[in-house]
Write a protein that holds these residues in place. Structure first.
Motif, PDB file in Angstrom:
ATOM      1  N   SER A  26       0.853  -1.191   0.000  1.00 32.26           N
ATOM      2  CA  SER A  26       0.000   0.000   0.000  1.00 32.26           C
ATOM      3  C   SER A  26       0.885   1.235   0.000  1.00 32.26           C
ATOM      4  N   LEU A  27       0.346   2.310  -0.551  1.00 36.26           N
ATOM      5  CA  LEU A  27       1.062   3.575  -0.596  1.00 36.26           C
ATOM      6  C   LEU A  27       1.069   4.237   0.776  1.00 36.26           C
ATOM      7  N   PRO A  28       2.094   5.016   1.089  1.00 35.40           N
ATOM      8  CA  PRO A  28       2.121   5.709   2.391  1.00 35.40           C
ATOM      9  C   PRO A  28       1.060   6.801   2.462  1.00 35.40           C
ATOM     10  N   ARG A  29       0.845   7.299   3.661  1.00 28.71           N
ATOM     11  CA  ARG A  29      -0.186   8.304   3.861  1.00 28.71           C
ATOM     12  C   ARG A  29       0.121   9.612   3.129  1.00 28.71           C
ATOM     13  N   GLY A  34       2.396  14.003  -2.096  1.00 24.71           N
ATOM     14  CA  GLY A  34       3.494  13.897  -3.055  1.00 24.71           C
ATOM     15  C   GLY A  34       3.018  13.954  -4.496  1.00 24.71           C
ATOM     16  N   PHE A  35       1.888  13.286  -4.779  1.00 23.47           N
ATOM     17  CA  PHE A  35       1.333  13.340  -6.130  1.00 23.47           C
ATOM     18  C   PHE A  35       0.950  14.771  -6.505  1.00 23.47           C
TER      19      PHE A  35
END
Length: 359
Positions: A26-29, A34-35
């Motif tokens: 899973s991607l970090p919070r 960042g995106f």
């Protein structure tokens, strides 16, 4: 006795798809932040490299880059289902930001241009004897007019709108209720100039002079349908079980409405009334037609011309002088502050009057 073997026909789960695994990646919070930063960087880079002068174009490129990066990264790291979910969430956030940007820009422009002239002298003096290029002069007479006109309109419209909404929700049936609902819908879309012309025709027939009261009556016509609609929706949200419980105890219906229904919905009703006040506080046309505007202080709303904050803004901006335009921005900032204070007061009343709940 023979036992028949049951064949397992379930499709095996592919661990690489990330479904059914408790330890899937899973991607970090901080990934959405960042995106967004990467999208802004790409938008600025592409816009500057392509020689685009409009910041709107830069923003659109940044939005597209943000959505593409969010969907692609989520698909690679997690799975396609999570990517679709994150894409939908990203679209909601983009729409929210696009809606907030004009509001923030409006507030920033009004504050930056209006705070300079907003001082005690401006708040305590009128425009009597002050020309457009004179830096002196104030808004006191317009504040008095706005408070009196909006206050009278609220006193007239709130009981009428509240009682109409109670009738439609608690008693209204048949042709009369349908007719009232129809006319409330029609009144919701009435332009302010039409309400002003209606009261002006009465003034001409009765030979009544301009006054703050006439403007307040026109404003109350605009306020009533907003109060009716907001109160009606809040009363419909009150659970019927509360009504049935009160009636089962032998309480009369009028007392049930007064002691159970209205206190339960008082928060939404107060908010609706404040929205209606905000709706009429910025109206200029009825004031121009019925109150005429004045540069002198008139404390009597029942006799003589008055001013108001919207009319004052229109009047000063029409002069065109630098000092007059600065006064118009300061009056606009004061009007926004007036509406914000009303909303804060409404929230305080709603919290104070709301039914107390305990564990």
């Amino acid at each position: 006795m023979s036992h028949t073997a049951i064949k397992d026909t379930r499709t095996p789960v592919d661990p690489s798809d990330g479904r059914g695994s408790l330890s899937q990646r899973s991607l970090p919070r901080w990934a959405p932040t960042g995106f967004a930063a990467a999208g802004l960087a790409i938008g600025a880079g592409v816009g500057a490299g392509a020689g685009l002068s409009s910041k709107v174009q830069w923003g659109l490129i940044a939005v597209v880059a943000f959505l593409v990066i969010s969907y692609t990264a989520t698909t690679v790291v997690e799975n396609r289902r999570q990517a679709k979910d994150r894409l939908a969430t990203s679209v909601v956030w983009v729409c929210f930001v696009l809606a907030v940007i004009p509001l923030v820009s409006l507030l920033w422009t009004t504050i930056s241009r209006g705070i300079g002239s907003l001082d005690p002298h401006f708040l305590t003096h009128s425009m009597a004897g002050v020309i457009g290029s004179d830096p002196n002069g104030g808004v006191y007479h317009a504040v008095i007019g706005t408070l009196e006109q909006v206050g009278i309109a609220t006193v007239i419209a709130t009981p009428i709108g509240l009682l109409t909404a109670v009738y439609l929700v608690e008693y209204g049936k048949g042709a009369l209720a349908r007719a009232v609902t129809f006319f409330v819908d029609v009144m919701t879309g009435i332009p302010s100039i039409v309400a002003g012309l209606f009261i002006l025709s009465i003034m001409l027939m009765a030979k009544i002079g301009p006054s703050g009261l006439m403007g307040a009556i026109a404003l109350s016509i605009l306020m009533v349908p907003v109060v009716v609609r907001s109160t009606e929706e809040m009363l419909k949200l009150v659970p019927n079980e509360l009504r049935e419980a009160a009636l089962a105890l032998g309480v009369p219906k009028w007392r049930m409405i007064l002691k159970v229904v209205l206190p339960t919905a008082i928060g939404g009703i107060s908010t609706g009334v404040m929205l209606a006040i905000a709706r009429i506080a910025g109206e200029t046309a009825p004031v121009i037609l019925l109150v005429y505007g004045s540069q002198f202080i008139n404390m009597d709303p029942f006799n003589g011309a008055q001013s108001s904050l919207p009319f004052y803004i229109y009047e000063q901006y029409k002069i065109g002088e630098v000092e007059a335009i600065n006064r118009a921005w300061s009056a606009a900032l004061l009007l926004i502050a007036f509406v914000m204070i009303l909303n804060l007061v409404a929230r305080g009343i709603a919290r104070w009057k709301a039914p107390k709940t305990g564990r």
